[in-house]
Enzyme design. Structure first.
Site, mmCIF file in Angstrom:
data_model
loop_
_atom_site.group_PDB
_atom_site.id
_atom_site.type_symbol
_atom_site.label_atom_id
_atom_site.label_comp_id
_atom_site.label_asym_id
_atom_site.label_seq_id
_atom_site.Cartn_x
_atom_site.Cartn_y
_atom_site.Cartn_z
ATOM 1 N N CYS A 101 64.411 50.646 66.584
ATOM 2 C CA CYS A 101 63.625 50.740 67.809
ATOM 3 C C CYS A 101 62.129 50.814 67.527
ATOM 4 O O CYS A 101 61.355 51.151 68.396
ATOM 5 C CB CYS A 101 64.072 51.929 68.646
ATOM 6 S SG CYS A 101 63.832 53.505 67.826
ATOM 7 N N ARG B 164 41.694 16.703 47.747
ATOM 8 C CA ARG B 164 42.110 17.381 48.979
ATOM 9 C C ARG B 164 43.036 18.548 48.685
ATOM 10 O O ARG B 164 43.916 18.454 47.840
ATOM 11 C CB ARG B 164 42.862 16.391 49.885
ATOM 12 C CG ARG B 164 42.260 15.016 49.928
ATOM 13 C CD ARG B 164 43.164 14.020 50.616
ATOM 14 N NE ARG B 164 43.393 14.334 52.022
ATOM 15 C CZ ARG B 164 44.248 13.685 52.782
ATOM 16 N NH1 ARG B 164 44.995 12.712 52.276
ATOM 17 N NH2 ARG B 164 44.405 14.020 54.045
ATOM 18 N N HIS C 68 46.294 53.130 69.566
ATOM 19 C CA HIS C 68 47.025 53.567 70.755
ATOM 20 C C HIS C 68 46.973 52.510 71.850
ATOM 21 O O HIS C 68 47.989 52.111 72.412
ATOM 22 C CB HIS C 68 46.435 54.890 71.261
ATOM 23 C CG HIS C 68 47.086 55.372 72.518
ATOM 24 N ND1 HIS C 68 46.598 55.043 73.765
ATOM 25 C CD2 HIS C 68 48.200 56.096 72.725
ATOM 26 C CE1 HIS C 68 47.382 55.576 74.688
ATOM 27 N NE2 HIS C 68 48.361 56.226 74.085
ATOM 28 N N TYR D 60 71.862 45.910 66.543
ATOM 29 C CA TYR D 60 70.877 45.430 67.520
ATOM 30 C C TYR D 60 69.457 45.769 67.075
ATOM 31 O O TYR D 60 69.243 46.614 66.216
ATOM 32 C CB TYR D 60 71.142 46.045 68.904
ATOM 33 C CG TYR D 60 70.859 47.531 68.989
ATOM 34 C CD1 TYR D 60 69.592 48.008 69.328
ATOM 35 C CD2 TYR D 60 71.862 48.467 68.711
ATOM 36 C CE1 TYR D 60 69.334 49.366 69.379
ATOM 37 C CE2 TYR D 60 71.600 49.822 68.764
ATOM 38 C CZ TYR D 60 70.335 50.273 69.099
ATOM 39 O OH TYR D 60 70.072 51.603 69.133
ATOM 40 N N MET E 114 40.815 25.077 54.004
ATOM 41 C CA MET E 114 40.349 24.839 52.639
ATOM 42 C C MET E 114 39.562 23.533 52.616
ATOM 43 O O MET E 114 39.362 22.904 53.628
ATOM 44 C CB MET E 114 41.534 24.826 51.693
ATOM 45 C CG MET E 114 42.146 26.211 51.552
ATOM 46 S SD MET E 114 43.582 26.231 50.503
ATOM 47 C CE MET E 114 44.734 25.328 51.466
ATOM 48 N N SER F 240 69.367 55.046 64.942
ATOM 49 C CA SER F 240 68.382 54.074 65.388
ATOM 50 C C SER F 240 67.171 54.239 64.478
ATOM 51 O O SER F 240 66.575 55.312 64.420
ATOM 52 C CB SER F 240 68.010 54.331 66.841
ATOM 53 O OG SER F 240 66.972 53.453 67.221
ATOM 54 N N ARG G 171 52.149 15.362 59.275
ATOM 55 C CA ARG G 171 52.814 16.671 59.231
ATOM 56 C C ARG G 171 53.400 16.943 60.608
ATOM 57 O O ARG G 171 52.994 16.317 61.583
ATOM 58 C CB ARG G 171 51.817 17.774 58.851
ATOM 59 C CG ARG G 171 50.714 17.922 59.872
ATOM 60 C CD ARG G 171 49.734 19.039 59.509
ATOM 61 N NE ARG G 171 48.545 18.911 60.315
ATOM 62 C CZ ARG G 171 47.298 19.101 59.882
ATOM 63 N NH1 ARG G 171 47.074 19.439 58.636
ATOM 64 N NH2 ARG G 171 46.287 18.973 60.693
ATOM 65 N N GLY H 30 41.969 22.856 58.172
ATOM 66 C CA GLY H 30 40.554 23.189 58.082
ATOM 67 C C GLY H 30 40.220 24.447 57.302
ATOM 68 O O GLY H 30 39.075 24.856 57.235
ATOM 69 N N LYS I 175 50.912 18.581 52.319
ATOM 70 C CA LYS I 175 50.209 17.305 52.362
ATOM 71 C C LYS I 175 50.715 16.389 51.254
ATOM 72 O O LYS I 175 51.031 15.210 51.493
ATOM 73 C CB LYS I 175 48.700 17.554 52.211
ATOM 74 C CG LYS I 175 47.832 16.406 52.648
ATOM 75 C CD LYS I 175 46.341 16.760 52.500
ATOM 76 C CE LYS I 175 45.863 17.750 53.536
ATOM 77 N NZ LYS I 175 44.524 18.303 53.237
HETATM 78 P P1 ADP Z 1 42.189 18.885 56.110
HETATM 79 O O1 ADP Z 1 43.369 19.482 55.449
HETATM 80 O O2 ADP Z 1 41.124 19.868 56.416
HETATM 81 O O3 ADP Z 1 42.571 18.011 57.266
HETATM 82 P P2 ADP Z 1 42.047 16.526 54.478
HETATM 83 O O4 ADP Z 1 42.356 16.675 53.041
HETATM 84 O O5 ADP Z 1 43.125 15.999 55.335
HETATM 85 O O6 ADP Z 1 41.506 17.909 55.032
HETATM 86 O O7 ADP Z 1 40.791 15.590 54.582
HETATM 87 C C1 ADP Z 1 40.041 15.462 55.742
HETATM 88 C C2 ADP Z 1 39.799 14.035 56.089
HETATM 89 O O8 ADP Z 1 39.215 13.331 55.015
HETATM 90 C C3 ADP Z 1 41.049 13.236 56.386
HETATM 91 O O9 ADP Z 1 41.457 13.383 57.685
HETATM 92 C C4 ADP Z 1 40.595 11.825 56.157
HETATM 93 O O10 ADP Z 1 39.971 11.333 57.315
HETATM 94 C C5 ADP Z 1 39.588 11.991 55.065
HETATM 95 N N1 ADP Z 1 40.190 11.556 53.791
HETATM 96 C C6 ADP Z 1 40.840 12.301 52.902
HETATM 97 N N2 ADP Z 1 41.265 11.553 51.857
HETATM 98 C C7 ADP Z 1 40.878 10.284 52.119
HETATM 99 C C8 ADP Z 1 41.030 9.046 51.439
HETATM 100 N N3 ADP Z 1 41.657 8.948 50.288
HETATM 101 N N4 ADP Z 1 40.511 7.951 52.003
HETATM 102 C C9 ADP Z 1 39.862 8.045 53.198
HETATM 103 N N5 ADP Z 1 39.677 9.163 53.879
HETATM 104 C C10 ADP Z 1 40.172 10.292 53.356
HETATM 105 MG MG MG Z 2 43.863 16.609 57.153
#
Ligand code: ADP
Ligand code: MG
Ligand code: MG
Length: 876
Positions: free
Chosen positions: A832, A93, A455, A852, A104, A765, A337, A102, A23
């Site tokens: 194998c 984040r 098994h 192989y 963390m 093998s 991403r 989702g 990210k």
């Molecule tokens: P995840 O990895 O679970 O998607 P994110 O870190 O992407 O979590 O955050 C989830 C959501 O929070 C993002 O999709 C966005 O909508 C919102 N968000 C995160 N940072 C900001 C920010 N700086 N301004 C506005 N919305 C944010």
């Molecule tokens: Mg996100």
């Protein structure tokens, strides 16, 4: 200079994933290419590792560096943390190297307290927005940082909505939200015993710590194990100034893919929700609008967004998954991403990108996750019916595919019902080798006990049969042919559907559709075959499996087990007679019955493989696996042999072993009873001669593999029996057919003495299943009992039976290859074990220089692709 733990977005780039996480690296990259990104900074993954090294503390040095960057961010944004004029609010984040959607935690609107909210409410003239931000912040902070639990806050919101007579969050007024914020803080205090923190710096450190801590939460740990992500990587933390999608009707937040992630279609796909923030879109609070509608309601922001999509695809050369927010009509990008996609979409997108000239064929091969391919080869549930059918349980997705049938409780019933043309799902406490026929006859197998390497799981994967294993929630009553799950009792004949790709269990019948493999699949595999060096063979015991594997591109058989052939109802009496014989003559008489059967099995397999190499392994399991356990069968055998029941029972008792895995099995059988090896040799050689005569265009070179060798002399002894028998037959036939005799390397001692063993062997093998068991000193059937504890304590991160332990077992493999080739430069090398179909293991085998890998038929395409990826990686 001391290590740098914090980077502004403007200091990073996309190549810094290891340090900044996916990210963070992509936020930096988007910043660099001039896209509208709310500015911020990334705290590195090394800071996370340091946090754990320091005993879950952010040390003073790192804290100071973070505060220095807050000051920098204040400079960039012109806003100040906790300021009463122009306050800075940020999101905190997570972001690991590999995306873990989702898994963390995220906290939004950090920096608020009662005073700051007042300022925001007054200055913006939008008190509703200010209080909405504050109540959201308290909610997220309490949940993520203090682990108070979401549900308490959700209850309070529901009560408030009910009191106001509204159904939607957006209908709550500024005053309502203010009141809610007050209630939230009271809730916080009652749960935590302290006031909600008001100091933005304290809030920030708490939030960063919580993100570091979330790296180790149970769902993240499970996700990592499933996705081969090492614990040692750690997560980065992104601190980013907020963009607000919740300021009113000209605001909103959305998620979108540049192409359809389910089908791969080249068309923007996603959703947008007005006057909302963060996860509201995916949380299902209100129904979002499809992204296409955004073009009408937000024409300017949408036009801008479409441009960004194009820029991002052109930049990353891949389909992008993006998160964005519109604040007062202006677009802000929050994340991009490479998007996750279904296997079918992955193939289509790869081909389209090649056709569009965005990537070359090698890149196309490299971008597909081999592990997902096998789901394309199995039947799948009809998506429409699936949506409407209740899930009643879930367990391990042990072998992919979808199965729907009537419940039966024994292998015999499965067979009998299937013979009548019924589709059945075999439900068992666990399965054993006698159940094989029933497993074959069933559409799928569901077991109460057993892990991914039980098994049932191993055999089902081998057959390409759907299997869900280890469903402990089932209350099984095998005797009365019924079980209970989710409060419902299922009887024999009731419909049940199971999905071996997800582990889900459904009540009722869901029709299955044969997976359609479009032309893209073949196209990508064709590219893969150009780049790989490793050959890919298959493990197959029957002509049917062999033919299946050929369709998937197998280039030979690396392991044909002969014992499965002995379990057939018409053969087991003969093998039992062989086992209970008193004299060599009796034993030879019983073997003479088996010989033509084995020979015709081998002929069938040779035919199916059309002249490709076939390695046949001689009898391997301990003999007690073949003897009867039921009283009636014992009596039958006694009658058959002219012995008393007591005598037969004594023989069976004599076969008992304390540790069958390390007992009288493998080549030890051939050393004690050389007539078994002689019989199998005759069957192999005669079959090959017959097939050769029928197909002069093929060059038959039978490969005979002696299992479980640990000492060169035992190989030499069995080899002598094989060679004398084979040479005599070949000579008698007036043929000059060549054949090979080799061995499995599956006992550590064999690997350690590979230089000597190679003198007697044409090939090695690596039987990495047994080699793993014997090297670790635990059996794969029992490992399930303690592996979870080992995962929890981070002693092992993966199941060594699924993914080769490269440091230990791999060292033995590597060593044996080198030593073997040193004494016998012609030595042919393969593997194998189950690992032959695991991508990361395949990469290791490529690097180690094997010739192989061999894997179950449905994993052949996985191995082909993984082998190509390994070769491509190697080039770089
Ligand atoms: P995840 O990895 O679970 O998607 P994110 O870190 O992407 O979590 O955050 C989830 C959501 O929070 C993002 O999709 C966005 O909508 C919102 N968000 C995160 N940072 C900001 C920010 N700086 N301004 C506005 N919305 C944010
Ligand atoms: Mg996100
Ligand atoms: Mg073995």
């Amino acid at each position: 200079m001391s290590k740098k733990y914090v980077y502004l977005f403007s200091e990073g780039n996309a190549n810094m994933r290891e340090l900044l996480g996916g990210k963070g690296a992509n936020l930096a990259e988007m910043t660099n290419i001039g896209l509208p990104v709310p500015q911020g900074f990334t705290i590195t993954t090394e800071a996370c590792t340091q946090y754990y090294e320091d005993g879950q503390k952010i040390n003073d040095g790192i804290q100071a560096e973070i505060m220095e960057y807050i000051t920098k961010l204040e400079g960039i944004t012109g806003k100040k943390f906790g300021d009463l004029e122009n306050p800075l609010l940020v999101s905190v984040r997570s972001g690991a190297r590999a995306s873990m959607p989702g898994m963390m935690d995220t906290i939004l609107n950090l920096g608020l307290n009662e005073d700051v909210v007042d300022v925001l409410a007054k200055k913006s003239g939008n008190p509703r927005w200010a209080w909405d931000c504050y109540r959201r912040f308290i909610q997220m902070y309490s949940d993520v940082v203090m682990e108070v639990g979401k549900k308490y806050f959700e209850q309070l919101i529901d009560q408030m909505k009910e009191a106001r007579g509204v159904t939607q969050d957006v209908e709550l007024t500024a005053d309502d939200l203010k009141e809610l914020a007050g209630q939230f803080k009271a809730e916080y205090k009652s749960k935590i015993g302290a006031d909600f923190p008001t100091d933005p710096k304290e809030q920030l450190m708490g939030a960063i710590k919580a993100v570091f801590r979330s790296w180790d939460n149970p769902r993240a740990n499970v996700y990592r194990r499933d996705n081969d992500i090492p614990y040692s990587w750690g997560t980065a933390v992104n601190v980013q100034s907020m963009a607000f999608g919740n300021m009113g009707d000209d605001c909103g937040t959305g998620v979108a893919f540049t192409r359809n992630p389910a089908t791969g279609e080249k068309k923007l796909f996603g959703e947008f929700l007005t006057n909302a923030q963060g996860e509201d879109v995916v949380a299902g609070i209100r129904t979002p609008m499809p992204i296409s509608e955004m073009s009408e309601k937000f024409p300017e922001a949408f036009a801008q967004f479409e441009k960004v999509c194009k820029i991002l695809e052109d930049h990353y050369h891949d389909m992008q998954d993006m998160e964005f927010t519109v604040e007062n009509g202006k677009l802000y990008m929050l994340q991009t991403r490479n998007g996750k996609r279904t296997p079918a979409a992955a193939l289509k997108i790869a081909c389209d990108l090649v056709d569009e000239g965005m990537i070359d064929e090698k890149q196309a091969v490299a971008m597909i996750d081999p592990r997902t391919l096998d789901t394309l080869l199995h039947p799948q549930f009809d998506g429409e019916v699936l949506k409407k059918t209740p899930v009643i349980g879930s367990a391990l997705a042990a072998s992919p595919g979808a199965a729907c049938g009537k419940v039966v409780f024994s292998a015999e019933d499965a067979k009998a019902w299937a013979e009548r043309g019924e589709k059945v799902v075999l439900v068992r406490l666990e399965t054993s080798p006698e159940d094989i026929e029933g497993m074959k006859a069933a559409q799928g197998i569901l077991t109460v006990r057993g892990g991914m390497t039980s098994h049932a799981a191993v055999v089902a994967r081998g057959m390409g049969k759907c299997c869900v294993s280890g469903c402990g929630a089932i209350k099984m009553d095998e005797e009365n042919k019924q079980f209970e799950l989710s409060g419902k009792t299922f009887h024999e004949g009731d419909w049940l559907s199971i999905d071996g790709s997800t582990g889900k269990i459904y009540d009722g019948a869901i029709p299955t559709v044969d997976a359609s493999i479009g032309g893209e699949f073949g196209r990508v595999m064709g590219w893969a075959d150009q780049y790989r060096r490793l050959k890919v063979r298959t493990n197959a015991d029957t002509p049917h499996d062999a033919a299946q594997a050929r369709k998937f591109g197998a280039e030979g058989i690396g392991l044909c087990r002969t014992e499965h052939m002995f379990f057939d109802a018409d053969r087991i009496p003969a093998i039992r007679r062989m086992i209970c014989s008193d004299t060599v003559e009796q034993r030879e008489a019983a073997l003479a019955v088996l010989e033509p059967m084995q020979q015709s099995d081998f002929e069938g397999i040779y035919e199916a493989m059309e002249g490709l190499p076939v390695t046949i392994r001689f009898l391997d399991p301990p003999l007690h696996e073949f003897v009867p356990t039921e009283e009636a069968d014992i009596e039958l055998l006694a009658k058959d042999m002219g012995k008393s029941v007591a005598e037969i029972k004594a023989i069976i008792a004599g076969l008992h072993e304390f540790n069958p895995m390390m007992g009288h099995r493998g080549c030890r059988l051939a050393v004690t009873y050389p007539e078994i090896a002689a019989m199998q040799t005759r069957a192999v050689i005669k079959a090959a001669l017959n097939v050769q005569a029928k197909h002069p265009e093929w060059t038959m070179v039978p490969e005979i593999m002696i299992p479980l060798v640990g000492e060169v002399k035992e190989l030499a002894y069995v080899k002598k029996v094989v060679v004398e028998t084979a040479d005599a037959i070949i000579k008698e036939a007036g043929s000059n057919m060549k054949y090979l005799v080799g061995t499995m390397i599956e006992i550590p001692r064999a690997a350690l003495t590979a230089d000597e063993i190679a003198k007697q062997a044409d090939f090695f093998s690596f039987g990495t299943n047994d080699l793993t068991q014997m090297t670790f000193g635990f059996s794969r059937d029992d490992a399930g009992k303690f592996l979870d504890a080992y995962y929890d304590k981070k002693i092992y991160e993966n199941d060594p039976f699924a993914k080769l332990d490269q440091t230990g077992v791999g060292k033995l493999v590597d060593m044996a290859c080198k030593m073997g080739r040193a004494t016998n430069p012609e030595l042919h090398l393969g593997v194998c074990g189950e690992h032959g179909g695991d991508p990361s293991s395949v990469e290791f085998f490529h690097r180690t220089g094997l010739d192989y890998v061999s894997c179950s038929p449905f994993r052949v395409p996985i191995a082909r692709l993984a082998a190509a990826q390994a070769a491509i990686k190697d080039e770089k």
